[in-house]
Write an enzyme that holds these catalytic residues in place. Structure first.
Site, mmCIF file in Angstrom:
data_model
loop_
_atom_site.group_PDB
_atom_site.id
_atom_site.type_symbol
_atom_site.label_atom_id
_atom_site.label_comp_id
_atom_site.label_asym_id
_atom_site.label_seq_id
_atom_site.Cartn_x
_atom_site.Cartn_y
_atom_site.Cartn_z
ATOM 1 N N ARG A 1 0.856 -1.191 0.000
ATOM 2 C CA ARG A 1 0.000 0.000 0.000
ATOM 3 C C ARG A 1 0.884 1.229 0.000
ATOM 4 O O ARG A 1 1.790 1.348 0.819
ATOM 5 C CB ARG A 1 -0.916 -0.001 1.217
ATOM 6 C CG ARG A 1 -1.862 -1.166 1.209
ATOM 7 C CD ARG A 1 -3.114 -0.929 2.007
ATOM 8 N NE ARG A 1 -3.868 -2.167 2.074
ATOM 9 C CZ ARG A 1 -4.572 -2.657 1.058
ATOM 10 N NH1 ARG A 1 -4.660 -1.982 -0.076
ATOM 11 N NH2 ARG A 1 -5.194 -3.804 1.176
ATOM 12 N N CYS B 1 -8.210 -11.502 -12.520
ATOM 13 C CA CYS B 1 -6.903 -11.791 -11.923
ATOM 14 C C CYS B 1 -5.885 -12.212 -12.978
ATOM 15 O O CYS B 1 -4.686 -12.187 -12.734
ATOM 16 C CB CYS B 1 -7.021 -12.902 -10.892
ATOM 17 S SG CYS B 1 -8.164 -12.537 -9.564
ATOM 18 N N GLY C 1 -10.028 -4.501 1.726
ATOM 19 C CA GLY C 1 -11.233 -5.282 2.030
ATOM 20 C C GLY C 1 -11.755 -6.074 0.857
ATOM 21 O O GLY C 1 -11.072 -6.232 -0.157
ATOM 22 N N ARG D 1 -9.314 -14.269 12.745
ATOM 23 C CA ARG D 1 -10.768 -14.449 12.746
ATOM 24 C C ARG D 1 -11.254 -15.224 11.510
ATOM 25 O O ARG D 1 -10.633 -15.155 10.448
ATOM 26 C CB ARG D 1 -11.476 -13.094 12.854
ATOM 27 C CG ARG D 1 -11.447 -12.258 11.600
ATOM 28 C CD ARG D 1 -12.226 -10.946 11.798
ATOM 29 N NE ARG D 1 -11.990 -10.047 10.698
ATOM 30 C CZ ARG D 1 -12.692 -10.061 9.559
ATOM 31 N NH1 ARG D 1 -13.658 -10.940 9.390
ATOM 32 N NH2 ARG D 1 -12.403 -9.204 8.596
ATOM 33 N N CYS E 1 -5.592 -13.668 0.636
ATOM 34 C CA CYS E 1 -4.636 -12.637 0.258
ATOM 35 C C CYS E 1 -5.323 -11.276 0.304
ATOM 36 O O CYS E 1 -6.543 -11.172 0.251
ATOM 37 C CB CYS E 1 -4.057 -12.909 -1.128
ATOM 38 S SG CYS E 1 -5.058 -12.340 -2.491
#
Lengths: 374, 153
Positions: free
Chosen positions: A16, A80, A113, A186, A198
């Site tokens: 990022r 992808c 997300g 989680r 990923c």
């Protein structure tokens, strides 16, 4: 058939990068690849840019920054597999004697997300059916029901790839994790825990293809879409046929690539495959022919796919370590494998690697398989 | 009672029991859902509308624990694939949000399930499959009625 060589590669790390645009990242990867190839302005006759979220004229924006326009510049979207699709088009054009040098690059800047995709209709989103990880989970559950794969195997894939990723300075996650920690993250969609998925992220990769056979050669670049009827491959229909014999697009692409290159899975020294989730990697072992159907867990357990094993998979750390910038990820695999075949991959080098396979699969469905040799 | 509206027209026939609206190819015999004008298996244009069976068996399942894009309802919710006697597998919500309470091959039946109340106060509903008999009823003394969890009618 006309030989196609890899004349240069370039990469912007995956991660990022606030304030850095997809175009900025593309410029960095493209300049590196062109410099390595010794190709300047006017030195390539076409450019293909893989991107799924870049928008109109993404490739033009990158090359416009460098004053390298005038030739055909075509954006390619295949989910992808966008980068793999761009590579296929470029290689095909060289083999058809249309061009002798082509620039291929991929760029992406994705939000955090669950990926939002125009692939789904608004009602599907409203009904909670645009949950991409849930489709991965449904596939993972089937794999667990029909083979010896357990949740421990899913965790073991993550442990393996994250360990590989420690040695990759261009990866997003570079810390080792243990199985207990993976299983303590989680649950996103049973059986998939957060660390088994990923992260969609940002990055760019570039490859210069050239007619000729110096150095690393592109032995095959194949793209295949799904066959009608299958319900859980990446085409994500709302219904399909109750037929378990429909081959997956990855199997179709791998079979065609092996045939084109005159190679088989037994020839592979190193593999980069689509590990968007841990189960996806295990499924890929079977679809790419690395093991017979139902034997993925055994292949993993034996350590065959770990660095130092018989056929190391995702020595770059895979998407589980690097993250997945859709348009760039397939070419990122190619960049990694070119370094492996040049014997300059540093601490993650696979000794004596001569034949390499890169695999991506995603929405559409599209699967790409690239074979590289030296 | 708020007005009940399906999340999308043409998915579901209201009734007791409700049915999914599908289609059948007169050329290859394959069934589709949602309803198609052309056959997604053989490209034929000779396709007839049908109501699909409202019962089937569970093929695979999970639960969604975080709201995906565009979703305004509650989490977690069940999600899976149910195989119908017509020879198709339908991707669907499940009324059971706990994956450990489901098993492969168990009988499922179609219900309508609430999603959210929209800005005009209407209850938006969608199709879902419910287990034929709950694995471990939480309140065994409750008489068995068709109103399984998530059913709003």
């Amino acid at each position: 058939m006309t030989a196609v060589g890899i004349a240069g590669v370039g990469l912007h790390p995956f991660g990022r990068f606030e304030g850095v645009s997809a175009t900025d990242m593309g410029v960095i990867a493209v300049r590196q690849a062109l410099a390595e190839a010794g190709v300047g302005r006017g030195g390539f006759q076409a450019a293909f840019c893989g991107t799924a979220y870049g928008g109109v004229a993404s490739g033009h924006r990158v090359l416009g920054r460098l004053g390298m326009t005038g030739m055909p510049i075509v954006d390619v979207e295949a989910g992808c597999a966008s980068g793999g699709a761009a590579l296929m088009l470029a290689a095909g054009a060289i083999r058809a004697d249309q061009y002798d040098t082509v620039l291929v690059f991929g760029i992406e800047k994705m939000p955090k997300g669950i990926i939002r995709s125009s692939f789904f209709e608004p009602w599907q989103e409203e009904a909670g059916m645009a949950a991409t990880p849930a489709y991965f989970a449904l596939r993972a559950q089937r794999l667990m029901q029909t083979s010896g794969v357990t949740k421990d195997h899913l965790a073991a894939v993550v442990v393996k790839n994250r360990r590989h990723g420690v040695a990759n300075p261009d990866a997003m996650f570079r810390a080792e994790v243990d199985a207990a920690a993976v299983l303590a993250s989680r649950v996103v969609c049973e059986p998939l825990h957060l660390w088994m998925l990923c992260s969609p992220n940002e990055g760019a990769a570039a490859v210069v293809l050239k007619r000729g056979s110096d150095g690393v050669r592109l032995a095959a670049a194949v793209l295949r879409s799904h066959l009608p009827g299958a319900v859980l491959n990446e085409s994500t229909p709302m219904a399909g046929l109750a037929d378990d014999t429909i081959p997956a697009p990855s199997t179709l692409a791998a079979t065609a690539a092996y045939e084109e290159a005159g190679l088989g899975p037994e020839d592979l020294d190193v593999v980069e495959c689509q590990d968007t989730d841990a189960a996806r990697e295990l499924l890929s072992y079977e679809e790419l022919g690395l093991c017979p159907a139902g034997a993925a867990a055994k292949l993993l357990d034996e350590g065959a796919t770990t660095l130092g094993g018989r056929v190391p998979v995702n020595v770059s750390g895979g998407l589980l370590s690097k993250g997945e910038p859709l348009g760039a990820s397939a070419l990122g695999q190619v960049v990694e494998l070119v370094h492996q075949l040049r014997d300059d991959a540093g601490p993650r080098q696979v000794e004596g690697a001569r034949v390499a396979l890169a695999h991506t699969v995603g929405r559409g469905a599209n699967a790409s398989v690239v074979l590289l040799t030296r | 009672m708020p007005v009940t509206v399906a999340v999308h027209e043409g998915l579901l026939a209201d009734g007791d029991p409700p049915h999914l609206l599908g289609s059948r190819c007169r050329t290859c015999g394959g069934h589709h859902f949602p309803r198609h004008q052309t056959c997604a298996y053989c490209a034929s244009g000779d396709v007839e509308p049908v109501e699909l069976s409202s019962t089937g068996s569970l093929w695979t399942w999970t639960a969604v624990t975080a709201a995906p894009p565009g979703y305004r309802g509650e989490v977690p919710y069940g999600f899976g694939v149910v195989e119908l006697p017509e020879g198709i597998r339908v991707v669907t919500r499940l009324t059971e949000p706990d994956p450990s309470r489901l098993r492969a091959g168990q009988s499922m039946h179609l219900v309508t399930a609430p999603l959210h109340v929209d800005d005009e106060g209407r209850q938006i509903v969608t199709y879902a499959f419910a287990p034929e008999t709950p694995e471990t009823p939480e309140t065994p003394e409750t008489p068995e009625t068709p109103s399984t969890p998530g059913t709003d009618r």
